[in-house]
Design a protein around this motif. Structure first.
Motif, PDB file in Angstrom:
ATOM      1  N   SER A  14       0.843  -1.192   0.000  1.00 23.19           N
ATOM      2  CA  SER A  14       0.000   0.000   0.000  1.00 23.19           C
ATOM      3  C   SER A  14       0.882   1.247   0.000  1.00 23.19           C
ATOM      4  CB  SER A  14      -0.904  -0.002   1.237  1.00 23.19           C
ATOM      5  OG  SER A  14      -0.115   0.060   2.417  1.00 23.19           O
ATOM      6  N   ARG A  15       0.267   2.388  -0.192  1.00 16.49           N
ATOM      7  CA  ARG A  15       0.998   3.663  -0.123  1.00 16.49           C
ATOM      8  C   ARG A  15       1.170   4.038   1.345  1.00 16.49           C
ATOM      9  NH1 ARG A  15      -3.153   7.096  -3.234  1.00 16.49           N
ATOM     10  NH2 ARG A  15      -1.931   8.839  -2.386  1.00 16.49           N
ATOM     11  N   ASN A  16       2.388   3.964   1.814  1.00 19.70           N
ATOM     12  CA  ASN A  16       2.660   4.285   3.213  1.00 19.70           C
ATOM     13  C   ASN A  16       4.116   4.730   3.350  1.00 19.70           C
ATOM     14  OD1 ASN A  16       4.426   1.921   4.374  1.00 19.70           O
ATOM     15  ND2 ASN A  16       2.843   0.907   3.144  1.00 19.70           N
ATOM     16  N   LYS A  43     -10.081   6.680  10.058  1.00 18.89           N
ATOM     17  CA  LYS A  43      -9.811   7.410   8.820  1.00 18.89           C
ATOM     18  C   LYS A  43      -9.949   8.911   9.007  1.00 18.89           C
ATOM     19  CE  LYS A  43     -11.655   3.757   5.786  1.00 18.89           C
ATOM     20  NZ  LYS A  43     -12.672   3.454   4.751  1.00 18.89           N
ATOM     21  N   VAL A  44      -9.123   9.623   8.263  1.00 21.49           N
ATOM     22  CA  VAL A  44      -9.278  11.059   8.055  1.00 21.49           C
ATOM     23  C   VAL A  44      -9.085  11.275   6.564  1.00 21.49           C
ATOM     24  CG1 VAL A  44      -8.363  13.358   8.447  1.00 21.49           C
ATOM     25  CG2 VAL A  44      -8.485  11.749  10.345  1.00 21.49           C
ATOM     26  N   GLY A  45     -10.135  11.660   5.871  1.00 23.93           N
ATOM     27  CA  GLY A  45     -10.046  11.762   4.417  1.00 23.93           C
ATOM     28  C   GLY A  45      -9.672  10.413   3.827  1.00 23.93           C
ATOM     29  N   GLY A  46      -8.616  10.403   3.021  1.00 18.72           N
ATOM     30  CA  GLY A  46      -8.172   9.139   2.423  1.00 18.72           C
ATOM     31  C   GLY A  46      -7.094   8.436   3.204  1.00 18.72           C
ATOM     32  N   ALA A  47      -6.732   8.977   4.368  1.00 23.06           N
ATOM     33  CA  ALA A  47      -5.696   8.360   5.207  1.00 23.06           C
ATOM     34  C   ALA A  47      -6.352   7.444   6.233  1.00 23.06           C
ATOM     35  CB  ALA A  47      -4.883   9.435   5.916  1.00 23.06           C
ATOM     36  N   MET A  48      -5.744   6.283   6.445  1.00 23.22           N
ATOM     37  CA  MET A  48      -6.328   5.305   7.359  1.00 23.22           C
ATOM     38  C   MET A  48      -5.250   4.585   8.161  1.00 23.22           C
ATOM     39  SD  MET A  48      -8.711   1.972   6.487  1.00 23.22           S
ATOM     40  CE  MET A  48      -7.354   0.877   6.046  1.00 23.22           C
ATOM     41  N   ASN A  97       0.711   0.667  13.425  1.00 18.19           N
ATOM     42  CA  ASN A  97       1.720   1.728  13.368  1.00 18.19           C
ATOM     43  C   ASN A  97       2.001   2.173  11.936  1.00 18.19           C
ATOM     44  OD1 ASN A  97       3.442   3.616  14.479  1.00 18.19           O
ATOM     45  ND2 ASN A  97       5.165   2.225  14.696  1.00 18.19           N
ATOM     46  N   PHE A  98       1.134   1.764  11.015  1.00 15.25           N
ATOM     47  CA  PHE A  98       1.222   2.207   9.629  1.00 15.25           C
ATOM     48  C   PHE A  98      -0.017   3.021   9.298  1.00 15.25           C
ATOM     49  CE2 PHE A  98       4.307  -1.074   9.631  1.00 15.25           C
ATOM     50  CZ  PHE A  98       5.090  -0.987   8.493  1.00 15.25           C
ATOM     51  N   ILE A  99       0.175   4.108   8.592  1.00 13.73           N
ATOM     52  CA  ILE A  99      -0.939   4.847   8.012  1.00 13.73           C
ATOM     53  C   ILE A  99      -0.850   4.678   6.508  1.00 13.73           C
ATOM     54  CG2 ILE A  99      -1.867   7.153   7.550  1.00 13.73           C
ATOM     55  CD1 ILE A  99      -1.132   7.939  10.385  1.00 13.73           C
ATOM     56  N   VAL A 100      -1.937   4.255   5.906  1.00 11.88           N
ATOM     57  CA  VAL A 100      -1.953   4.031   4.464  1.00 11.88           C
ATOM     58  C   VAL A 100      -2.785   5.116   3.791  1.00 11.88           C
ATOM     59  CG1 VAL A 100      -1.602   1.551   4.698  1.00 11.88           C
ATOM     60  CG2 VAL A 100      -3.931   2.453   4.607  1.00 11.88           C
ATOM     61  N   ALA A 101      -2.387   5.456   2.571  1.00 12.96           N
ATOM     62  CA  ALA A 101      -3.077   6.485   1.800  1.00 12.96           C
ATOM     63  C   ALA A 101      -3.858   5.826   0.666  1.00 12.96           C
ATOM     64  CB  ALA A 101      -2.071   7.484   1.239  1.00 12.96           C
ATOM     65  N   LYS A 102      -5.107   6.216   0.542  1.00  8.58           N
ATOM     66  CA  LYS A 102      -5.956   5.661  -0.512  1.00  8.58           C
ATOM     67  C   LYS A 102      -6.609   6.781  -1.302  1.00  8.58           C
ATOM     68  CE  LYS A 102      -6.972   1.384   2.005  1.00  8.58           C
ATOM     69  NZ  LYS A 102      -8.020   0.432   2.446  1.00  8.58           N
ATOM     70  N   GLY A 103      -6.809   6.544  -2.597  1.00 12.77           N
ATOM     71  CA  GLY A 103      -7.507   7.513  -3.424  1.00 12.77           C
ATOM     72  C   GLY A 103      -6.851   8.883  -3.423  1.00 12.77           C
ATOM     73  N   GLN A 104      -7.676   9.911  -3.296  1.00 13.64           N
ATOM     74  CA  GLN A 104      -7.210  11.301  -3.369  1.00 13.64           C
ATOM     75  C   GLN A 104      -6.798  11.840  -1.994  1.00 13.64           C
ATOM     76  OE1 GLN A 104      -6.827  12.848  -6.398  1.00 13.64           O
ATOM     77  NE2 GLN A 104      -7.343  10.798  -7.120  1.00 13.64           N
ATOM     78  N   THR A 105      -5.969  11.090  -1.312  1.00 13.26           N
ATOM     79  CA  THR A 105      -5.496  11.513   0.006  1.00 13.26           C
ATOM     80  C   THR A 105      -4.630  12.759  -0.097  1.00 13.26           C
ATOM     81  OG1 THR A 105      -5.425   9.187   0.646  1.00 13.26           O
ATOM     82  CG2 THR A 105      -4.286  10.722   2.080  1.00 13.26           C
ATOM     83  N   LYS A 106      -4.744  13.624   0.903  1.00  7.98           N
ATOM     84  CA  LYS A 106      -3.875  14.781   1.035  1.00  7.98           C
ATOM     85  C   LYS A 106      -2.898  14.536   2.182  1.00  7.98           C
ATOM     86  CE  LYS A 106      -5.880  17.489  -2.027  1.00  7.98           C
ATOM     87  NZ  LYS A 106      -5.152  17.965  -3.242  1.00  7.98           N
ATOM     88  N   ALA A 107      -1.745  15.166   2.111  1.00  5.30           N
ATOM     89  CA  ALA A 107      -0.798  15.066   3.219  1.00  5.30           C
ATOM     90  C   ALA A 107      -1.438  15.596   4.501  1.00  5.30           C
ATOM     91  CB  ALA A 107       0.471  15.848   2.894  1.00  5.30           C
ATOM     92  N   ALA A 108      -2.303  16.604   4.358  1.00  7.03           N
ATOM     93  CA  ALA A 108      -2.994  17.162   5.522  1.00  7.03           C
ATOM     94  C   ALA A 108      -3.856  16.106   6.214  1.00  7.03           C
ATOM     95  CB  ALA A 108      -3.857  18.352   5.100  1.00  7.03           C
ATOM     96  N   VAL A 110      -3.140  12.913   6.449  1.00  4.74           N
ATOM     97  CA  VAL A 110      -2.221  12.081   7.217  1.00  4.74           C
ATOM     98  C   VAL A 110      -1.785  12.806   8.485  1.00  4.74           C
ATOM     99  CG1 VAL A 110      -0.023  10.832   7.193  1.00  4.74           C
ATOM    100  CG2 VAL A 110      -1.417  10.938   5.116  1.00  4.74           C
ATOM    101  N   LEU A 111      -1.477  14.079   8.359  1.00  8.42           N
ATOM    102  CA  LEU A 111      -1.038  14.858   9.520  1.00  8.42           C
ATOM    103  C   LEU A 111      -2.140  14.956  10.578  1.00  8.42           C
ATOM    104  CD1 LEU A 111       0.893  17.697   7.658  1.00  8.42           C
ATOM    105  CD2 LEU A 111       1.893  15.934   9.128  1.00  8.42           C
ATOM    106  N   LYS A 112      -3.389  15.134  10.137  1.00  9.77           N
ATOM    107  CA  LYS A 112      -4.508  15.185  11.082  1.00  9.77           C
ATOM    108  C   LYS A 112      -4.689  13.840  11.773  1.00  9.77           C
ATOM    109  CE  LYS A 112      -7.126  18.771   8.630  1.00  9.77           C
ATOM    110  NZ  LYS A 112      -8.330  19.052   7.799  1.00  9.77           N
ATOM    111  N   LEU A 113      -4.530  12.759  11.008  1.00  8.35           N
ATOM    112  CA  LEU A 113      -4.679  11.426  11.586  1.00  8.35           C
ATOM    113  C   LEU A 113      -3.550  11.143  12.576  1.00  8.35           C
ATOM    114  CD1 LEU A 113      -6.267   8.840  11.735  1.00  8.35           C
ATOM    115  CD2 LEU A 113      -5.096   8.028   9.664  1.00  8.35           C
ATOM    116  N   ILE A 114      -2.350  11.575  12.262  1.00  5.68           N
ATOM    117  CA  ILE A 114      -1.222  11.432  13.188  1.00  5.68           C
ATOM    118  C   ILE A 114      -1.542  12.122  14.510  1.00  5.68           C
ATOM    119  CG2 ILE A 114       1.138  12.228  13.639  1.00  5.68           C
ATOM    120  CD1 ILE A 114       1.764  11.638  10.691  1.00  5.68           C
ATOM    121  N   ASP A 115      -2.036  13.358  14.433  1.00  9.67           N
ATOM    122  CA  ASP A 115      -2.375  14.100  15.652  1.00  9.67           C
ATOM    123  C   ASP A 115      -3.480  13.404  16.434  1.00  9.67           C
ATOM    124  OD1 ASP A 115      -0.496  16.045  15.131  1.00  9.67           O
ATOM    125  OD2 ASP A 115      -1.916  17.434  14.196  1.00  9.67           O
ATOM    126  N   GLN A 116      -4.443  12.856  15.712  1.00 11.77           N
ATOM    127  CA  GLN A 116      -5.558  12.169  16.365  1.00 11.77           C
ATOM    128  C   GLN A 116      -5.077  10.922  17.098  1.00 11.77           C
ATOM    129  OE1 GLN A 116      -9.003  11.831  13.830  1.00 11.77           O
ATOM    130  NE2 GLN A 116      -9.744   9.999  14.898  1.00 11.77           N
TER     131      GLN A 116
END
Length: 293
Positions: free
Chosen positions: A213-215, A241-246, A253-264, A266-272
């Motif tokens: 996956s994209r990670n 999930k936050v947007g396309g990040a999951m 300990n992995f966050i994967v990016a799907k579809g039209q994910t934005k870096a933002a 991923v950053l929001k999910l990290i903070d969460q």
């Protein structure tokens, strides 16, 4: 006078960094530079230093999250032949920083040299691996490293030997901007046995990590005597999930990016995730992935 006058063959402008990272996220680099020699690298670094241009060093892009806005600086990637050489002399292996770990591992296995099996499934290059002392429960790159050549922000080159090097969990005492080369000391072993060990490590990682996956690999460092993935899992965050990040449902300990994910996203999910683990276990998770803003 243009900052990189005379270097047009190796400099790109507004290069999309999403094309150069495993996350496939993020905006452009103001300058994207791939030197063809040490001389060109030193020249580029000195120009950046003299003009106060921030420098980012890019390897295989496997441990990096680039902000959607990109970076206002020079991204330098050591991907040309001069930085991708491997020389084997008995059990000593001299490796340039841009060599992919997978290639290094294969060549050493064919030469009957053991010690890098722990790198199976790690998608980076030597320079990045040394920077964070890549590895895991099967071992780490620092344990076989005998010397490292490096260069600072002014273009000054130096070499450190084993007695001057420190390799801990996801850290080293290498503070210089660039790692350019290292010498590893490996152990002679039957190539077939090495191959079996590599396959065993790879299968274990394949069955426990979202490798296709994209990670960007593990997002957080493991707190002392604890597992970041286990803490995130126990907090009930797998699949969040936050947007396309999951948060991966295979390894928390992995966050994967799907579809039209934005870096933002991923950053929001990290903070969460950090906030949830802090509230539940009173543990502060420290980033392992490098965020470029």
């Amino acid at each position: 006078m243009k900052l990189f006058a005379g270097l047009n063959d190796i400099v790109k402008y507004k290069e999309p960094l999403s094309e150069h990272t495993w996350f496939k996220l993020g905006g452009p680099a103001k300058y994207f530079i791939e030197p063809r020699s040490m001389e060109e690298l030193v020249d580029v670094v000195k120009r950046c230093h003299e003009n106060s241009v921030r420098v980012y060093v890019l390897g295989k892009g496997s441990n990096i999250l680039v902000a959607d806005e990109g970076v206002d600086g020079a991204v330098i990637r050591l991907s040309q032949k001069a930085f991708c050489k491997i020389t084997i002399d008995d059990n000593k292996v001299t490796v340039a920083a841009g060599v992919a770990l997978s290639q290094l591992m294969r060549e050493c296995a064919r030469a009957g040299l053991s010690g890098l099996e722990c790198m199976a499934g790690i998608p980076g290059c030597l320079g990045g691996a040394l920077r964070i002392n890549a590895g895991g429960r099967f071992g780490d790159i620092g344990s076989v490293t005998q010397s490292v050549k490096m260069m600072d922000t002014s273009g000054f080159e130096l070499e450190r030997h084993r007695s001057d090097l420190y390799f801990g969990y996801r850290e080293t005492n290498i503070s210089e901007l660039f790692i350019t080369e290292a010498t590893l000391e490996l152990v002679p072993e039957d190539p077939e046995r090495i191959g079996r060990s590599i396959k065993e490590v790879w299968v274990i990682k394949k069955n426990s990590q979202p490798m296709y996956s994209r990670n960007a690999g593990c997002i957080f460092k493991n707190p002392r005597a604890l597992s970041a993935g286990a803490l995130i899992d126990k907090a009930g965050l797998k699949g969040t999930k936050v947007g396309g990040a999951m948060v991966s449902d295979r390894h928390a300990n992995f966050i994967v990016a799907k579809g039209q994910t934005k870096a933002a996203d991923v950053l929001k999910l990290i903070d969460q995730v950090r906030q949830a683990v802090q509230e539940r276990f009173d543990v502060t998770l420290e980033l392992e992935v490098e965020v470029w803003k």
